[in-house]
Structure formats: C-alpha cells, structure tokens
Design a protein around this motif. Structure first.
Motif, short mmCIF file in Angstrom:
data_model
loop_
_atom_site.label_atom_id
_atom_site.label_comp_id
_atom_site.label_asym_id
_atom_site.label_seq_id
_atom_site.Cartn_x
_atom_site.Cartn_y
_atom_site.Cartn_z
N MET A 141 0.82 -1.21 0.00
CA MET A 141 0.00 0.00 0.00
C MET A 141 0.85 1.26 0.00
SD MET A 141 -3.15 -1.00 2.57
CE MET A 141 -4.05 0.49 2.15
N GLY A 142 2.18 1.07 0.02
CA GLY A 142 3.08 2.21 -0.01
C GLY A 142 3.47 2.64 1.39
N ASP A 143 4.25 3.69 1.47
CA ASP A 143 4.75 4.14 2.77
C ASP A 143 4.20 5.50 3.19
OD1 ASP A 143 6.23 1.89 3.36
OD2 ASP A 143 8.04 2.61 2.37
N ARG B 237 10.10 2.97 8.97
CA ARG B 237 10.81 1.69 9.02
C ARG B 237 9.82 0.55 9.01
NH1 ARG B 237 14.33 -0.22 13.53
NH2 ARG B 237 13.18 1.29 14.75
N ARG B 238 10.13 -0.53 8.29
CA ARG B 238 9.35 -1.76 8.31
C ARG B 238 10.26 -2.92 8.72
NH1 ARG B 238 4.23 -1.58 6.06
NH2 ARG B 238 3.74 0.27 4.79
N ASP B 239 9.67 -3.97 9.29
CA ASP B 239 10.48 -5.14 9.66
C ASP B 239 10.64 -6.07 8.47
OD1 ASP B 239 8.13 -6.58 9.36
OD2 ASP B 239 7.72 -6.70 11.51
N ALA B 240 11.27 -7.21 8.68
CA ALA B 240 11.57 -8.14 7.58
C ALA B 240 10.30 -8.66 6.92
CB ALA B 240 12.40 -9.30 8.11
N GLU B 241 9.20 -8.68 7.64
CA GLU B 241 7.93 -9.17 7.08
C GLU B 241 7.13 -8.05 6.42
OE1 GLU B 241 5.94 -11.01 10.30
OE2 GLU B 241 7.28 -12.74 10.39
#
Length: 456
Positions: free
Chosen positions: A215-217, A243-247
């Motif tokens: 959905m974008g950042d 920031r996003r995690d590995a998932e």
C-alpha cells in the motif's frame, strides 16, 4: 485546483496563493514529503508524473557544488530555531533537458514541535532571470503565504505499532481543546474519537497500511474527530512509515494532524449555496440540471412533475416582493409535504417548480401529486390565509430513451392544460384577497396565459 491531484489536499487550504505564476514549495521533514504547485515543475521542465514528491529527489537535482552548502544550512534550521526561522539563498537546479538553472529560494519555518524541530517549511522558488520588480512583488506574496500557513499549525504524532507506543505533541492535543491528562499517550485516544462513520475509511485503512507494504509508505485521509466540547472537527491526517520489519510490517510511523474544519465548512457552505435556492431552501436549477445529466438506466421509471404558480406577479405588483417571497416559501413547504425524501424538488424559475422523481412509475407519481394537491387544498381552507394555487403537469418515462429536457417540456405542456381550466377561478380568488387588503380594485394581466389562449 492549481496543484497536482496527487498531493492537492495539503495545498487546498491555500488555494488562492497556489494559483500564482511562480513556484511554491512546502516541505514536511518528519514525513519527508515535499509538495509543489504546478508552476514549480513547469519552471524546471518536468511534468507531475516525472517528479516524485520527496526530499531525496529534490536533493538529487541540486548542482553538486551547491548541495554541499544548501543542504547542511537547511538541516541546521530544521534542527533548531537558533539558526533562524527563514532563509534566502541562490543555487542551481537541474532541468529536464539536463541544463542547470539558477533559482532564488526564499523559505521559512511554519511551525516547530515542542523540541524546537521544524515540522513544516514553506517558500517560493523564482527564476533568477526574473526582474527585480517582480522579485520584490513576490516578496510580498511570500509574506502573505507565510501568514496563511502560520495559521494552520499542525499536531505531530509518532506511533510504533509493534509496541503500541505513541506520542502526540502538545499542539496535537490542544488542537481539539483537550488537556494533556484528558488525552493519554495511547493509540486508543485517537481511535475512540474518530467519527463512527469514518472508522472504515480511516482507522481500518490505516491498520491495513501498517501491515501491508504494497500500500506504499505514505498516506492521507480526511475525517471527523471528536473535540473536547463535543463537536466534531474535520482533520487532514498524513503519515509516513519510516521503518518496516523483515515481514513488511511498519515499525514506526510519523505524521501530522491538521485542523481543516473552517475550510471544510466553507466548501460545504458554497456547495449548499450553489445547489439550493436561497429563498425556498429547495434545490436550485443548477442542481436539477446536474442530477438530470447523471441519470442512469437504474433510475427508471422516471417521473417529472412541473408546477407553475398562479398569481405571483399579481402579488408582487400590488403587495410587494416580500409578500411574493412568503407565497413562494409557503408553496415550497406545501410541495415538500407530499414528496418522498429521495425526490429532487427544485425551484427552476421565478414561479416554477420541477420535481424529478427517480424510480417512480406514473401511478406512484400521481399519488405524490395527489398528496401535494391535498396539502395545498387543506392549507387554503384556513380563513383569510394568503391563497396558494399551483398548476401541475405530469409525465413519466419507463426507459432512458428521451432527454430530460423533452420530458420537462412535455410536463410543462400538460401543466398549461391544467392551468387553462383552473386559472380564471384561482386568479379571481387571489384578486379578491389582494383587493381586501388594499381596499381598492386592481387590474389583472397574465401575459403567459394570454399567449397560450391566442395559440390554442
């Protein structure tokens, strides 16, 4: 709107300024978003699609020799007010054809958070080939923009979905009239105050945004938010995943919360003025025409009732327009008594009313017309009341194969047939009512009816 559709909401507050023929920019360091009006991009030769709206893209267009001076200076100003609240600098930017253009950039800090860091900066962008006279004129416009932006200070929020930690700046809390103790630093403080009708489009959508990197950042939404006094304010909310995690789940999101209630109310007031007749409160001719153009097959069968008042000109000429206005408002009220909530009842002329009845058969329309006529008849039985007489014509179309204009024209003809039968008697009653108040006889002249008589 003179800014891009993609990022137009934030600039709609300052729409009059953005029609200018010079570049305007707005930068939000927390979300890393950078907004421009169309002239900013035109000056550099880019189209909207060719110019991503973020600070990193802008930095890449700076001449390398200038970037080393400009960028550090701007970040010092962002970091602390001790470096000033405005700047005036010249540098080179790369145009679409690969050349570098010298520009003058005048910017200022719109607002800072409680730590003194800039939340929003804004300014103007001028080609240095522009004459000094125009530059001086733009300096005045620059101050106007600064004032406008300064009145729209934002609230900052910072959320870590994984831990549930959230921070609302003092301005965020104050914006809706709360004291700090009334607005705990937890995400439920926000969710609980979103209008129930806006939960799906705002809260649910935002939670999906947290969990779905596709959905974008960045996101934007407009919704109603409960204020401390029990009213609802219209809020423009924006956020950016930092920031996003590995998932792919968001670890941290920061954003801004802007009160646009005054703007929204102004827009709604203007829309109401355009779509409604100011005297009777019925829909306007403009609204009727717009709805007519939007008709689909699903709206059929479609019925139209056309009404024309008897004696309005006679009332206006002998008792004045104030009495005529009372007559029109009374007529509108009586018509509404017989209609359904979904019916479009418009005043389409001085003494003319047109009803657009969607999904209404001829039989159903006849029942509506009977209810309207019954309301008028009951009203007219009141002793000494200002008499209301309206001649009506009805037409029904079962399929979408005839234009609304032709249907209205046919309803008008049907109305005139009714008017020819009832008009003399109605006019005599109105005349007697007027003469009783004036204490003298009056002349009657109805040009439209005379024309119908002569042509029939």
């Amino acid at each position: 709107m003179s800014v891009t559709d993609q990022h137009g909401n934030i600039f709609s507050i300052f729409n009059d300024l953005l029609k200018a023929d010079y570049g305007i920019w707005l930068w939000e360091p927390y979300t890393e978003q950078l907004y421009f009006n169309s002239h900013y991009l035109t000056m550099l030769g880019y189209s909207n699609a060719e110019f991503p709206y973020n600070i990193a893209t802008w930095k890449a267009l700076l001449h390398p020799d200038d970037a080393n001076n400009i960028v550090p200076m701007q970040f010092k100003i962002i970091g602390s007010a001790e470096y000033g609240e405005s700047f005036d600098t010249r540098f080179r930017m790369k145009t679409k054809n690969g050349d570098y253009m010298w520009v003058l950039s005048r910017g200022f800090v719109v607002c800072r958070d409680e730590h003194g860091k800039a939340i929003r900066l804004a300014g103007i962008h001028i080609d240095t080939d522009t004459s000094e006279a125009i530059v001086n004129k733009l300096a005045i416009q620059h101050e106007r923009m600064r004032f406008a932006l300064d009145t729209a200070r934002d609230g900052l929020w910072d959320w870590s979905p994984a831990t549930g930690e959230v921070y609302f700046s003092p301005r965020y809390v104050e914006m809706c009239g709360y004291q700090p103790e009334e607005f705990p630093q937890r995400v439920e403080s926000w969710i609980e105050r979103v209008h129930p009708d806006d939960i799906e489009a705002t809260v649910t959508k935002q939670l999906e945004f947290v969990n779905n990197p596709e959905m974008g950042d960045t996101f934007e939404c407009v919704y109603r938010f409960l204020a401390a006094d029990g009213s609802y304010k219209w809020i423009l909310g924006r956020g950016k995943v930092t920031r996003r995690d590995a998932e792919g789940k968001a670890i941290r999101i920061v954003g801004l919360h802007t009160d646009i209630t005054e703007l929204r109310n102004t827009q709604e007031s203007l829309a109401h003025l355009i779509n409604h007749d100011t005297l009777t409160g019925l829909y306007s001719r403009f609204y009727f025409d717009e709805k007519s153009r939007q008709l689909k097959e699903k709206h059929y069968p479609l019925s139209i009732i056309y009404g024309d008042m008897d004696g309005l000109k006679l009332i206006n000429d002998n008792l004045g327009h104030a009495t005529g206005d009372t007559l029109l408002k009374t007529a509108a009220s009586l018509i509404l008594q017989g209609t359904r909530g979904s019916d479009i009842v418009a005043r389409t002329g001085g003494d003319e009313f047109t009803l657009l009845l969607l999904n209404c058969s001829g039989n159903a329309a006849n029942l509506i017309l009977e209810r309207i006529q019954a309301a008028i008849d009951i009203y007219n039985t009141t002793p000494d009341v200002l008499p209301v007489f309206i001649s009506f014509g009805l037409v029904c179309a079962n399929e979408n194969n005839t234009s609304v204009n032709k249907l209205v024209s046919q309803a008008d003809k049907n109305m005139m047939n009714t008017k020819l039968k009832n008009h003399p008697e109605n006019l005599a009653i109105i005349r007697a009512w007027i003469e009783k108040r004036l204490g003298s006889e009056i002349d009657i002249a109805d040009t439209r009816l005379a024309q119908v008589h002569s042509s029939s």
